[in-house]
Design a protein around this motif. Sequence first.
Motif, PDB file in Angstrom:
ATOM      1  N   ASN A   1       0.838  -1.189   0.000  1.00 36.25           N
ATOM      2  CA  ASN A   1       0.000   0.000   0.000  1.00 36.25           C
ATOM      3  C   ASN A   1       0.880   1.248   0.000  1.00 36.25           C
ATOM      4  O   ASN A   1       1.892   1.295   0.694  1.00 36.25           O
ATOM      5  N   ALA A   2       0.477   2.255  -0.751  1.00 38.11           N
ATOM      6  CA  ALA A   2       1.273   3.485  -0.841  1.00 38.11           C
ATOM      7  C   ALA A   2       1.344   4.192   0.505  1.00 38.11           C
ATOM      8  O   ALA A   2       2.379   4.788   0.843  1.00 38.11           O
ATOM      9  N   ASN A   3       0.280   4.139   1.290  1.00 34.87           N
ATOM     10  CA  ASN A   3       0.296   4.784   2.603  1.00 34.87           C
ATOM     11  C   ASN A   3       1.307   4.126   3.534  1.00 34.87           C
ATOM     12  O   ASN A   3       1.970   4.806   4.325  1.00 34.87           O
ATOM     13  N   ASP A   4       1.433   2.815   3.447  1.00 37.46           N
ATOM     14  CA  ASP A   4       2.428   2.105   4.252  1.00 37.46           C
ATOM     15  C   ASP A   4       3.842   2.497   3.825  1.00 37.46           C
ATOM     16  O   ASP A   4       4.741   2.611   4.654  1.00 37.46           O
ATOM     17  N   LEU A   5       4.031   2.691   2.532  1.00 29.26           N
ATOM     18  CA  LEU A   5       5.353   3.065   2.027  1.00 29.26           C
ATOM     19  C   LEU A   5       5.735   4.475   2.469  1.00 29.26           C
ATOM     20  O   LEU A   5       6.905   4.755   2.717  1.00 29.26           O
ATOM     21  N   ARG A   6       4.770   5.350   2.551  1.00 23.84           N
ATOM     22  CA  ARG A   6       5.059   6.735   2.951  1.00 23.84           C
ATOM     23  C   ARG A   6       5.542   6.819   4.392  1.00 23.84           C
ATOM     24  O   ARG A   6       6.231   7.766   4.760  1.00 23.84           O
ATOM     25  N   GLU A   7       5.204   5.845   5.212  1.00 24.81           N
ATOM     26  CA  GLU A   7       5.621   5.839   6.615  1.00 24.81           C
ATOM     27  C   GLU A   7       7.054   5.365   6.789  1.00 24.81           C
ATOM     28  O   GLU A   7       7.649   5.571   7.835  1.00 24.81           O
ATOM     29  N   LYS A   8       7.618   4.737   5.772  1.00 19.87           N
ATOM     30  CA  LYS A   8       8.975   4.200   5.872  1.00 19.87           C
ATOM     31  C   LYS A   8       9.999   5.299   5.599  1.00 19.87           C
ATOM     32  O   LYS A   8       9.718   6.299   4.966  1.00 19.87           O
ATOM     33  N   THR A   9      11.211   5.057   6.084  1.00 15.13           N
ATOM     34  CA  THR A   9      12.294   6.015   5.859  1.00 15.13           C
ATOM     35  C   THR A   9      12.870   5.817   4.456  1.00 15.13           C
ATOM     36  O   THR A   9      12.609   4.815   3.790  1.00 15.13           O
ATOM     37  N   VAL A  10      13.671   6.774   4.039  1.00 13.16           N
ATOM     38  CA  VAL A  10      14.279   6.714   2.712  1.00 13.16           C
ATOM     39  C   VAL A  10      15.210   5.508   2.596  1.00 13.16           C
ATOM     40  O   VAL A  10      15.229   4.823   1.569  1.00 13.16           O
ATOM     41  N   ASP A  11      15.959   5.219   3.653  1.00 10.42           N
ATOM     42  CA  ASP A  11      16.871   4.068   3.615  1.00 10.42           C
ATOM     43  C   ASP A  11      16.103   2.761   3.492  1.00 10.42           C
ATOM     44  O   ASP A  11      16.516   1.856   2.757  1.00 10.42           O
TER      45      ASP A  11
ATOM     46  N   VAL B   1       7.522   2.155  -5.111  1.00 13.16           N
ATOM     47  CA  VAL B   1       8.613   2.577  -4.232  1.00 13.16           C
ATOM     48  C   VAL B   1       9.353   3.757  -4.844  1.00 13.16           C
ATOM     49  O   VAL B   1       9.674   4.733  -4.158  1.00 13.16           O
ATOM     50  N   LYS B   2       9.615   3.706  -6.156  1.00 10.21           N
ATOM     51  CA  LYS B   2      10.296   4.815  -6.826  1.00 10.21           C
ATOM     52  C   LYS B   2       9.475   6.093  -6.746  1.00 10.21           C
ATOM     53  O   LYS B   2      10.016   7.182  -6.549  1.00 10.21           O
ATOM     54  N   THR B   3       8.163   5.973  -6.886  1.00 10.93           N
ATOM     55  CA  THR B   3       7.289   7.140  -6.811  1.00 10.93           C
ATOM     56  C   THR B   3       7.353   7.784  -5.435  1.00 10.93           C
ATOM     57  O   THR B   3       7.455   9.009  -5.307  1.00 10.93           O
ATOM     58  N   ILE B   4       7.308   6.968  -4.390  1.00  8.66           N
ATOM     59  CA  ILE B   4       7.360   7.489  -3.024  1.00  8.66           C
ATOM     60  C   ILE B   4       8.716   8.130  -2.759  1.00  8.66           C
ATOM     61  O   ILE B   4       8.809   9.184  -2.126  1.00  8.66           O
ATOM     62  N   LEU B   5       9.798   7.518  -3.274  1.00  8.53           N
ATOM     63  CA  LEU B   5      11.128   8.109  -3.118  1.00  8.53           C
ATOM     64  C   LEU B   5      11.202   9.477  -3.800  1.00  8.53           C
ATOM     65  O   LEU B   5      11.781  10.424  -3.244  1.00  8.53           O
ATOM     66  N   ASN B   6      10.622   9.593  -4.981  1.00  2.00           N
ATOM     67  CA  ASN B   6      10.610  10.875  -5.687  1.00  2.00           C
ATOM     68  C   ASN B   6       9.771  11.908  -4.943  1.00  2.00           C
ATOM     69  O   ASN B   6      10.131  13.087  -4.904  1.00  2.00           O
ATOM     70  N   GLU B   7       8.663  11.484  -4.355  1.00  2.00           N
ATOM     71  CA  GLU B   7       7.842  12.406  -3.563  1.00  2.00           C
ATOM     72  C   GLU B   7       8.617  12.920  -2.370  1.00  2.00           C
ATOM     73  O   GLU B   7       8.573  14.116  -2.062  1.00  2.00           O
ATOM     74  N   LYS B   8       9.327  12.028  -1.699  1.00  2.00           N
ATOM     75  CA  LYS B   8      10.119  12.438  -0.530  1.00  2.00           C
ATOM     76  C   LYS B   8      11.255  13.375  -0.929  1.00  2.00           C
ATOM     77  O   LYS B   8      11.561  14.320  -0.227  1.00  2.00           O
ATOM     78  N   ALA B   9      11.873  13.124  -2.070  1.00  2.00           N
ATOM     79  CA  ALA B   9      12.953  13.979  -2.552  1.00  2.00           C
ATOM     80  C   ALA B   9      12.424  15.368  -2.903  1.00  2.00           C
ATOM     81  O   ALA B   9      13.067  16.369  -2.612  1.00  2.00           O
ATOM     82  N   ALA B  10      11.257  15.430  -3.514  1.00  2.00           N
ATOM     83  CA  ALA B  10      10.666  16.715  -3.871  1.00  2.00           C
ATOM     84  C   ALA B  10      10.262  17.489  -2.633  1.00  2.00           C
ATOM     85  O   ALA B  10      10.429  18.708  -2.576  1.00  2.00           O
ATOM     86  N   ALA B  11       9.759  16.787  -1.621  1.00  2.00           N
ATOM     87  CA  ALA B  11       9.376  17.456  -0.387  1.00  2.00           C
ATOM     88  C   ALA B  11      10.602  17.981   0.357  1.00  2.00           C
ATOM     89  O   ALA B  11      10.546  19.043   0.987  1.00  2.00           O
TER      90      ALA B  11
END
Length: 66
Positions: A2-12, A53-63
């Motif tokens: 789930n994308a929401n579960d992925l957003r809770e994880k750290t970048v590493d 996972v790549k999408t969430i990483l890009n979102e975190k990088a943009a934020a």
Amino acid sequence: MNANDLREKTVDELRDMLASLKKESFNLRFQQATGQLENTAGIKAARRNAAKVKTILNEKAAAAAE
């Protein structure tokens, strides 16, 4: 996955997960090439999960850039 579960994880954690998904994708493609793959839907699932996972990483990088 789930994308929401992925957003809770750290970048590493996300990078580690992406690496394992890429290995899984490679192994599934190798099994398909040798005729040993029984569940062909696993290839599509692995690709989609890696894309999530790549999408969430890009979102975190943009934020972080803001």
